[in-house]
Motif scaffolding. Structure first.
Motif, PDB file in Angstrom:
ATOM      1  N   PRO A 235      62.950  -8.856   0.099  1.00  0.00           N
ATOM      2  CA  PRO A 235      62.305  -9.937  -0.644  1.00  0.00           C
ATOM      3  C   PRO A 235      61.105 -10.486   0.131  1.00  0.00           C
ATOM      4  O   PRO A 235      61.184 -10.734   1.342  1.00  0.00           O
ATOM      5  N   GLY A 236      59.987 -10.635  -0.545  1.00  0.00           N
ATOM      6  CA  GLY A 236      58.770 -11.114   0.105  1.00  0.00           C
ATOM      7  C   GLY A 236      57.966 -10.032   0.777  1.00  0.00           C
ATOM      8  O   GLY A 236      56.923 -10.320   1.371  1.00  0.00           O
ATOM      9  N   GLY A 237      58.421  -8.770   0.702  1.00  0.00           N
ATOM     10  CA  GLY A 237      57.717  -7.673   1.357  1.00  0.00           C
ATOM     11  C   GLY A 237      56.456  -7.264   0.612  1.00  0.00           C
ATOM     12  O   GLY A 237      56.169  -7.726  -0.498  1.00  0.00           O
ATOM     13  N   THR A 238      55.698  -6.373   1.258  1.00  0.00           N
ATOM     14  CA  THR A 238      54.401  -5.952   0.731  1.00  0.00           C
ATOM     15  C   THR A 238      54.332  -4.444   0.599  1.00  0.00           C
ATOM     16  O   THR A 238      54.730  -3.710   1.510  1.00  0.00           O
ATOM     17  N   VAL A 239      53.811  -3.970  -0.522  1.00  0.00           N
ATOM     18  CA  VAL A 239      53.447  -2.568  -0.644  1.00  0.00           C
ATOM     19  C   VAL A 239      51.924  -2.496  -0.633  1.00  0.00           C
ATOM     20  O   VAL A 239      51.249  -3.114  -1.460  1.00  0.00           O
ATOM     21  N   ALA A 240      51.380  -1.798   0.377  1.00  0.00           N
ATOM     22  CA  ALA A 240      49.939  -1.615   0.493  1.00  0.00           C
ATOM     23  C   ALA A 240      49.584  -0.294  -0.175  1.00  0.00           C
ATOM     24  O   ALA A 240      50.121   0.759   0.177  1.00  0.00           O
ATOM     25  N   VAL A 241      48.677  -0.352  -1.145  1.00  0.00           N
ATOM     26  CA  VAL A 241      48.349   0.817  -1.968  1.00  0.00           C
ATOM     27  C   VAL A 241      46.915   1.238  -1.712  1.00  0.00           C
ATOM     28  O   VAL A 241      45.988   0.455  -1.877  1.00  0.00           O
ATOM     29  N   ALA A 242      46.750   2.503  -1.301  1.00  0.00           N
ATOM     30  CA  ALA A 242      45.402   3.007  -1.048  1.00  0.00           C
ATOM     31  C   ALA A 242      45.168   4.371  -1.685  1.00  0.00           C
ATOM     32  O   ALA A 242      44.196   5.041  -1.360  1.00  0.00           O
ATOM     33  N   GLY A 243      46.055   4.775  -2.578  1.00  0.00           N
ATOM     34  CA  GLY A 243      45.878   6.068  -3.220  1.00  0.00           C
ATOM     35  C   GLY A 243      47.004   6.350  -4.185  1.00  0.00           C
ATOM     36  O   GLY A 243      48.016   5.643  -4.213  1.00  0.00           O
ATOM     37  N   ALA A 244      46.823   7.411  -4.979  1.00  0.00           N
ATOM     38  CA  ALA A 244      47.824   7.795  -5.974  1.00  0.00           C
ATOM     39  C   ALA A 244      47.678   9.283  -6.256  1.00  0.00           C
ATOM     40  O   ALA A 244      47.342   9.698  -7.358  1.00  0.00           O
ATOM     41  N   THR A 245      47.936  10.096  -5.233  1.00  0.00           N
ATOM     42  CA  THR A 245      47.688  11.523  -5.361  1.00  0.00           C
ATOM     43  C   THR A 245      48.593  12.199  -6.382  1.00  0.00           C
ATOM     44  O   THR A 245      48.253  13.264  -6.896  1.00  0.00           O
TER      45      THR A 245
END
Length: 322
Positions: A235-245
């Motif tokens: 809970p409260g975590g982060t997903v850092a997104v820099a691509g979607a291969t």
């Protein structure tokens, strides 16, 4: 000038439009020339050949975003690929009209490339040409994901999806060097074993239930891993997104996002200052980019085919002079 360029585009067969040959682009007024000693490949090159992010009316276009080389006065430099629009002030990655090299202006898979003077960073002599050429996309992106988008601190736990790719490999190396507990996933046992050799604390099959939930996830795979990324966060975590291969339209699972107060942080490349910082981090820690292989310009087609098949660990480097 000898270079690798997109002559045409085909979503189903991207390599059909790739040419290695002679092209002599016009240098923008006031830009500096860099004689390329080494460049590295990215999925961005394949997307360009598929027609994503590169309009057909800009063809032929020299491919490549990453390079290290020499200015005409002999200064050794690393090229920063993010080009802001004319008159833009502030962080270049936030300019809505920014481009990367090979989108509007000729790229780095060539004997020479031209960039604005502010888009070069002094290369540290501790790094080889091949190592330096890995920094401008994969290592810059991983640095920004870990320490800016996710805001991770020593002792926290990060999950890196898709071990083996350029950004994922960089995130494992940088995360471990920064004192994070690094977990990763991969579909293959060989890649999981390699990730452990590089410093990951543990490696799991893609989609596997983790021993505990993590502080952040580094996501560059997209549809194939998105649901697992959200389930893996505390809970409260982060997903850092820099691509979607693997695709950019996974189920959003918004109920999980808001009910568990998760944060989704999108990020693209990084700033010139962050490129300086990641190079300093590598020099200070002794960590070096993982180079899968080094090929000449004539080897770009085969190298991109390997990348499309997922048969790469780390970065493929192109040296125009060999």
């Amino acid at each position: 000038m000898r270079c690798a360029f997109a002559r045409s585009q085909d979503p189903a067969d991207p390599l059909a439009g790739l040419t290695v040959g002679e092209l002599d682009p016009e240098a923008p007024a006031g830009w500096v020339a860099v004689t390329v000693r080494a460049a590295s490949l990215n999925h961005h090159d394949l997307w360009s050949l598929r027609g994503v992010g590169l309009p057909a009316d800009r063809l032929p276009m020299i491919l490549g975003t990453d390079a290290a080389g020499v200015l005409d006065d002999g200064t050794e430099v690393v090229v920063h690929a993010v080009i802001p629009s004319e008159g833009w002030y502030g962080e270049e990655t936030l300019d809505p009209r920014r481009t990367l090299l090979s989108e509007r202006y000729p790229g780095t898979l060539a004997e020479r490339v031209w960039v604005p003077a502010r888009n070069v960073v002094a290369k540290d002599p501790a790094l080889s040409w091949a190592e330096a050429a890995c920094l401008p996309t994969a290592y810059l992106t991983a640095y920004r994901m870990l320490f800016d988008a996710a805001g991770l601190r020593p002792g926290q736990t990060v999950l890196v999806q898709g071990a083996g790719g350029g950004v994922a490999t960089a995130a494992i190396l940088l995360g471990r060097a920064a004192g994070l507990r690094v977990w990763c996933t991969s579909r293959t046992e060989a890649r999981r074993a390699r990730a452990l050799e590089l410093g990951a604390h543990d490696a799991f099959e893609t989609g596997a239930r983790l021993p505990e939930q993590v502080d952040a996830v580094m996501e560059t795979v997209g549809e194939a891993t998105w649901s697992h990324s959200l389930r893996s966060l505390r809970p409260g975590g982060t997903v850092a997104v820099a691509g979607a291969t693997s695709g950019a339209m996974p189920p959003a699972d918004l109920s999980r996002v808001f009910f568990r107060s998760l944060r989704v942080a999108g990020t693209t490349m990084g700033t010139r200052e962050q490129l300086v910082a990641v190079q300093q981090m590598l020099v200070a820690t002794g960590v070096r980019p993982v180079v899968d292989s080094v090929v000449p310009l004539d080897g770009v087609r085969g190298a991109l085919a390997r990348m499309a098949d997922g048969d790469v660990t780390g970065k493929i480097v192109v040296e125009p002079g060999i």
